[in-house]
Structure formats: C-alpha cells, structure tokens
Write an enzyme that holds these catalytic residues in place. Structure first.
Site, PDB file in Angstrom:
ATOM      1  N   ARG A 157      21.064  25.643  28.765  1.00 53.65           N
ATOM      2  CA  ARG A 157      20.051  26.485  29.447  1.00 53.65           C
ATOM      3  C   ARG A 157      20.502  27.424  30.630  1.00 53.65           C
ATOM      4  O   ARG A 157      20.111  28.597  30.496  1.00 53.65           O
ATOM      5  CB  ARG A 157      18.758  25.511  29.728  1.00 53.65           C
ATOM      6  CG  ARG A 157      18.023  24.690  28.941  1.00 53.65           C
ATOM      7  CD  ARG A 157      17.909  25.536  27.649  1.00 53.65           C
ATOM      8  NE  ARG A 157      16.728  24.640  26.983  1.00 53.65           N
ATOM      9  CZ  ARG A 157      16.725  24.939  25.537  1.00 53.65           C
ATOM     10  NH1 ARG A 157      17.421  25.947  25.035  1.00 53.65           N
ATOM     11  NH2 ARG A 157      16.002  24.351  24.735  1.00 53.65           N
ATOM     12  N   ASP A 205       5.854  29.918  18.064  1.00 60.62           N
ATOM     13  CA  ASP A 205       5.651  29.928  19.771  1.00 60.62           C
ATOM     14  C   ASP A 205       6.096  31.250  20.444  1.00 60.62           C
ATOM     15  O   ASP A 205       5.377  31.630  21.191  1.00 60.62           O
ATOM     16  CB  ASP A 205       6.225  28.797  20.278  1.00 60.62           C
ATOM     17  CG  ASP A 205       5.354  27.436  19.729  1.00 60.62           C
ATOM     18  OD1 ASP A 205       4.632  27.460  18.875  1.00 60.62           O
ATOM     19  OD2 ASP A 205       5.623  26.391  20.370  1.00 60.62           O
ATOM     20  N   SER A 235       9.576  18.029  16.691  1.00 60.18           N
ATOM     21  CA  SER A 235      10.076  19.315  17.138  1.00 60.18           C
ATOM     22  C   SER A 235      11.656  19.268  17.354  1.00 60.18           C
ATOM     23  O   SER A 235      12.132  18.284  17.505  1.00 60.18           O
ATOM     24  CB  SER A 235       9.582  19.769  18.694  1.00 60.18           C
ATOM     25  OG  SER A 235       9.831  18.908  19.508  1.00 60.18           O
ATOM     26  N   ASP A 271      12.912  21.736  30.051  1.00 66.45           N
ATOM     27  CA  ASP A 271      13.652  22.868  30.124  1.00 66.45           C
ATOM     28  C   ASP A 271      12.907  23.836  30.849  1.00 66.45           C
ATOM     29  O   ASP A 271      13.760  24.837  31.437  1.00 66.45           O
ATOM     30  CB  ASP A 271      13.552  23.209  28.667  1.00 66.45           C
ATOM     31  CG  ASP A 271      14.524  22.669  27.818  1.00 66.45           C
ATOM     32  OD1 ASP A 271      15.450  22.309  28.304  1.00 66.45           O
ATOM     33  OD2 ASP A 271      14.336  22.600  26.482  1.00 66.45           O
TER      34      ASP A 271
END
Length: 406
Positions: free
Chosen positions: A99, A19, A182, A128
């Site tokens: 994050r 990705d 995922s 996110d």
C-alpha cells in the site's frame, strides 16, 4: 459529500475490476471530475493491458500503467525482510507492504497531473483505507483523499450491478453473482478473505489456494536451493546473481512447486475487528527462513535479541499503515545497521510444505569450532570460569530463595 463538489481532477488507484470501474464512473458522474487512472504492476499476475483499454474506453483523462515490481521488492519487501517482520507471529505482511508504494505513486501522479485529490477502492471496514490514506498524508499533508465506499449510497452487490448496467460498464459473467471470496495479490503474496472463509471453524476449500500446490500434491523428492546474502539482502540464487524481483519470483516458483507458504490466520485488524484470512507467501516463507539462518552465524547475540524485541513493533507499524512514519524509519535505521555483516550462503531443503535449513556459511561468521568443540579446546575456553559466572548470576536467586525459606 459537499466538500467534494469543488474537486475537478482525481487520480484513482485502478485495478480494472468491477469495483474500481464503478468508482471511475461514479467520480465522473457524481463529482463531474476528470479521472486519471493509475494501475501498478506489483506482480499480481493479472494481464494489465485490459485495464489500460478499459480505462481508456471509460473516458479516463490519462491512464498510467507502471511496472513497479523491482522497486516493490528492492525498496519495500527487502527492507521489511531484514527485520524478519511477522505480524502476530505468522503474517508476512504481503498486502500491508504494497500500500505505501501505491500511495507514493498516487501522490506523485497527482502532483504531475495537477489533480485535486486521489481516490482508492478500499472499504470502510478494512485496514487498506488506513494504509492508503496515512501514507498519502505523510507524503503530502494537503492531499485530499476520496474513499467512495465511505461516501456513496451503494451498499450491496445488487446496487453495484445496477449502477454498472445503468452506465454501460461491462460486467464479466463471473462478477454477476456473489464472489465466493475476495482476493488481493502481488509478488509477495496472495490473500483471500470473506464469504466462504468467514467461519474460522471451517477448513478453506482447496480452490482458495492460487499460488501453491497442496503439500500432499508436492513432489516426493526434496528440492535443494542455495541463497547468497549481502548486507542482509538476497543477491544470488543457486550461484546465479539476480535482480531483486527476478530472484524473488524464482523463490516463488520453488515455493509454489513444493507446497510452501500457506497460512490460515485470524488476525486483529487495526480498525478493531478480528478477520479470518488465508494467505500464500511461497517465496517469502523460504526467504525469512534463510535470512534468520544467515543471521544466526553473523549477528552478535545482543544485536540479534534486540532485533527480535523490536520486530513486533516494526511489523505492527507496517500493518497499521505507518511505513512513512518517523518511528518506522528510526527502527529501519537500526535494523539496517545490524545487517552490515549479514552475508554468506544458506542451503535449504524444500519438501512438502517445509523449509528446512541444512547449511549456512559466511566469511563474517561468529561461529567458532574452537569454542564449541567437545574435544580438547586448547585453552580457548576455560571451563572452570563457568563456576564463578554461575555463582554471580545465582546470587539474587539464592537471596530470594533464602527469604522464601524464612
């Protein structure tokens, strides 16, 4: 996308996976921008050198690969664990807390490189994107953020594969089909979501779990560990002083081998939907049990209960992406103040998915044998005093009861 046409250089949060490799090429081909890649080692377990080589092969202007494990545990994970933070009662915030650190470095590298924008690979449905962008704007109010999943026309796995083939982006064989689920991972945890996990009525297949043995397969003999704390942070394990990341990795190993830290959760995302995830937090599950145990003998009741009242709000701020907000920093100051005397040792028994506290001791302990003993307490506590205490606390209850009786 018109407002992006003047972007000349972008710093991309880059994992090396399919990705973000497609995003790298998309930024180059669609925006005609130079791309600087940033890959953070947060203990996710992936070999990072292939990400560096792939970014170089794809023409990245500069390539940053940084080991941030110590900073991650010391400056983000440990402060969060001083609060005993749990989102919705169970989630130890493993993805959420990573994050802000990634965003911090993206913004710093953008300044160093003279970049116009930063970019990330988070989708438009998840949390996110919010965490990355709120953190970035808190650190640089003028930063521009590119979120390709919200801007491009690629909508399916087939679209991504076709784009990759068109631009000669290497596609691993296991990426050509639909991924069964995922995964996001760092030193604190791994999370698995989507596809085979989308039905919350179905038990997750065993191959979802990557960080822990199943409790059934864990050893039949218990493991005993001892954690030493100073000012609320763990500083030694089994009598040996260790750096934050080294100590946490050792706890992860103990947790993995004893089947500790699995949760199957349906959570409320900040963007408004419910999501089912399977999380593994082996070391964190051990640490939070130990931290609460040392607090139980060193924290005053009022401070301990106030901390527990503040904790859900603190956890929600982290989950929603407000690590760099003034309210999180205010709460952190109060939490850190409470930890001044949280020191001592905790012994734990690890057995087949369970973390059992079996002992705690501290030179700053508020626990008093003289007060709690059933033996002769020699005047340390006059039991007759309890009668007046009860009468005063019962006064309003008796008044209410008399009114009800009428």
């Amino acid at each position: 996308m018109a407002d992006l046409k003047d972007v000349k250089k972008v710093v991309l949060a880059y994992s090396g996976g399919l990705d973000t490799s497609i995003i790298l090429k998309w930024l180059q081909s669609e925006l005609r921008a130079e791309v600087v890649t940033f890959t953070a080692d947060l203990g996710q377990g992936d070999e990072l050198e292939p990400a560096r080589k792939k970014a170089e092969m794809m023409g990245a202007k500069s390539v940053y690969v940084e080991d941030l494990r110590e900073e991650f545990i010391r400056d983000f994970v440990f402060p969060m664990f001083r609060a005993n933070a749990l989102y919705e009662g169970v989630y130890l915030l493993g993805t959420s807390i990573a994050r802000p650190l990634i965003s911090k470095r993206l913004v710093e590298i953008a300044a160093e490189e003279g970049a116009d924008a930063i970019a990330h690979g988070a989708t438009g449905k998840g949390n996110d994107q919010v965490r990355f962008e709120l953190s970035a704007y808190a650190l640089n109010p003028d930063i521009r953020v590119i979120a390709p999943w919200r801007d491009w026309t690629l909508k399916s796995r087939t679209d991504l594969i076709e784009f990759a083939e068109k631009h000669q982006i290497p596609i691993p064989k296991d990426k050509r089909g639909e991924a069964p689920f995922s995964v996001d991972a760092n030193m604190l945890h791994s999370s698995s979501e989507g596809k085979v996990l989308e039905d919350p009525a179905e038990e997750p297949p065993e191959d979802v779990y990557q960080r822990t043995l199943s409790p059934e397969a864990a050893p039949d003999e218990a493991t005993i560990v001892e954690i030493e704390f100073e000012k609320g942070d763990p500083v030694a394990l089994n009598g040996k002083s260790m750096s934050p990341a080294t100590l946490f990795q050792a706890l992860n190993d103990y947790g993995r081998d004893n089947g500790i830290g699995r949760i199957d959760l349906v959570e409320n995302r900040f963007v408004g939907m419910k999501s089912r995830g399977v999380y593994e937090t082996p070391g964190g599950t051990i640490l939070i049990a130990a931290h609460r145990a040392i607090e139980s003998i060193t924290l005053d009741r009022g401070a301990a209960h106030l901390k527990d009242e503040l904790m859900p709000r603190y956890a929600e701020l982290i989950y929603n992406g407000f690590w760099f907000s003034p309210e999180r920093e205010m709460l952190q100051a109060a939490i850190d103040h409470s930890q001044a005397d949280v020191e001592g040792r905790v012994r734990l028994k690890l057995y087949k998915g369970n973390v059992i506290v079996i002992g705690r001791e501290s030179k700053k302990s508020l626990y008093s044998d003289a007060l709690v003993t059933f033996e002769d307490d020699r005047g340390a506590y006059d039991q007759k005093d309890a009668a007046g205490f009860i009468r005063l606390n019962a006064l309003r209850l008796r008044t209410l009861a008399a009114r009800k009786r009428g």
